[in-house]
Design a protein around this motif. Structure first.
Motif, short mmCIF file in Angstrom:
data_model
loop_
_atom_site.label_atom_id
_atom_site.label_comp_id
_atom_site.label_asym_id
_atom_site.label_seq_id
_atom_site.Cartn_x
_atom_site.Cartn_y
_atom_site.Cartn_z
N UNK A 1 0.84 -1.19 0.00
CA UNK A 1 0.00 0.00 0.00
C UNK A 1 0.88 1.25 0.00
N UNK A 2 0.29 2.32 -0.45
CA UNK A 2 0.90 3.64 -0.38
C UNK A 2 0.25 4.41 0.77
N UNK B 1 7.85 -1.60 8.60
CA UNK B 1 8.17 -0.22 8.25
C UNK B 1 8.25 -0.06 6.74
N UNK B 2 8.06 1.16 6.28
CA UNK B 2 8.14 1.47 4.86
C UNK B 2 9.21 2.50 4.58
N UNK C 1 4.58 0.71 1.75
CA UNK C 1 4.64 -0.17 2.93
C UNK C 1 4.09 -1.55 2.55
N UNK C 2 4.83 -2.62 2.82
CA UNK C 2 4.30 -3.98 2.56
C UNK C 2 3.07 -4.26 3.41
N UNK D 1 -7.20 0.39 2.00
CA UNK D 1 -7.16 1.66 1.26
C UNK D 1 -8.23 2.62 1.76
N UNK D 2 -7.86 3.89 1.84
CA UNK D 2 -8.77 4.91 2.33
C UNK D 2 -8.67 5.17 3.81
N UNK D 3 -8.01 4.30 4.54
CA UNK D 3 -7.89 4.42 6.00
C UNK D 3 -6.94 5.57 6.37
#
Length: 396
Positions: free
Chosen positions: A208-209, A261-262, A284-285, A293-295
């Protein structure tokens, strides 16, 4: 004999009182010198973080749209479930596209037959032309007819490829593996350019981004630090000394720390003139799909690393109008009042930028009992003299 015994008794009493006087003097001196707790500063790398509000987004979000017109016949997935790459999601009525394919196949055969006849015509005319029984015009017309029919074959084959492609579009497939969202149309709906084209969306969430915004002031601080905030995570940092990766940690929906961590992989080079901030993105994995998504999430970004910093406990620092100072213990066990300049403040410790060396000892407890130049009895917190003093205080 009695006189000798008397003198011996007098000498013994005198010696006893002298020793008693010395012991009492030592005891008074010890009681006069206050007992304090000392500690030594610690040297270590201190990581400085910035905290921001971020929002999660899927690494890939693909809108599934109808590429041909027709009525929706089937939906072959369950909303919210995982689908594989190239898995069929919808089926559109293919009747008209099958008919068109069959028609063009017939046209291809017709063109191929015409081309074959043109070849035979040329084969018959060439001997006649060599015998001067046929004119050059007849041969040229036959050659042109062959080329025209061969062109028709190529054209109809291209039409056939286009028709087959449109026919394949009646099976709407997922281009990626991921979780499929809610359907946007119902069975029987006319879809395509003449109707609804958006059918659903597929989200790839194994990575995710997280998007967040940083103030321009924080950006300037990070540029002056040894953290490569604007560098790509795959960029080679061999030409830069002491460059640390801009790591990012986030929280889950229940506000607990996410364990993986990312890395910041994108920083917008332009500042938003309305907010004075600029956008960043971290990757981030998300192997267990804990992040959605959206959180919204709290983002903690590494901005700087103070290397070999001197750290002391917060409780050792005394603040007055002149600034911040600590009591330093000299080699002769006297106290020195030392003004210092502090840097970043951590949870229970603070970085000393100036005024103190790492090998010096400072008073961390009992500062209210001392003043500059006073001699003290230094102890560690676990020393027996300190524990005895605490027991006496408790008994009182």
């Amino acid at each position: 004999m009695n006189t000798f015994r008397l003198l011996r008794l007098i000498l013994s009493c005198t010696l006893f009182f002298l020793l008693l006087n010395v012991c009492l003097s030592c005891k008074e001196e010890k009681e006069h010198n206050p007992i304090v707790t000392i500690d030594t500063p610690v040297r270590e790398n201190v990581k400085i973080y910035g905290e921001y509000v971020g929002q999660l987004a899927a690494k890939k979000k693909v809108e599934i749209r109808a590429r041909v017109d027709g009525f929706l016949e089937k939906m072959l997935f369950k909303e919210g479930k995982f689908v594989n790459e190239d898995e069929i999601l919808f089926e559109i009525d293919e009747t008209q596209y099958v008919a068109r394919v069959n028609k063009i196949k017939a046209q291809v055969k017709q063109a191929e037959a015409s081309a074959a006849k043109a070849k035979r015509d040329i084969a018959r005319l060439k001997p006649l032309y060599e015998q001067r029984a046929a004119s050059q015009l007849d041969l040229d017309n036959a050659q042109a007819s062959l080329e025209r029919e061969e062109a028709n074959v190529l054209m109809y084959k291209a039409d056939l490829e286009q028709a087959l492609l449109e026919l394949s579009f009646t099976n709407v497939k997922s281009p990626i593996a991921g979780f499929v969202g809610e359907r946007q149309v119902d069975i029987g709906t006319l879809v395509g350019s003449g109707g609804a084209s958006l059918l659903t969306s597929v989200f790839q969430t194994d990575t995710v981004f997280v998007h967040f915004h940083m103030t321009s002031l924080d950006y300037l601080k990070s540029k002056a630090s040894n953290v490569g905030l604007t560098q790509s995570k795959d960029e080679d940092n061999d030409n830069s000394k002491n460059i640390f990766k801009p790591t990012v940690s986030i929280t889950r929906a229940d506000r607990t720390d996410y364990p993986i961590m990312g890395i910041v992989d994108f920083a917008n080079p332009q500042v938003d003139s309305k907010t004075g901030t600029f956008a960043l993105r971290a990757e981030i994995p998300n192997p267990n799909s804990e992040l959605l998504p959206g959180q919204f999430t709290k983002v903690k970004v590494l901005l700087n690393v103070v290397e070999n910093a001197i750290l002391i406990p917060n409780k050792a620092i005394i603040i007055e109008k002149g600034g911040e100072f600590v009591y330093v213990l000299r080699h002769d066990k006297t106290v020195e009042k030392r003004f210092i300049q502090t840097g970043e403040k951590l949870e229970k410790r603070v970085v000393v930028a100036r005024g103190l060396f790492a090998d010096e000892q400072i008073i961390v407890e009992g500062q209210h009992k001392v003043q500059a130049g006073l001699k003290v009895i230094p102890t560690k917190e676990n020393d027996s003299i300190w524990n005895n003093q605490n027991k006496k205080s408790e008994n009182l």
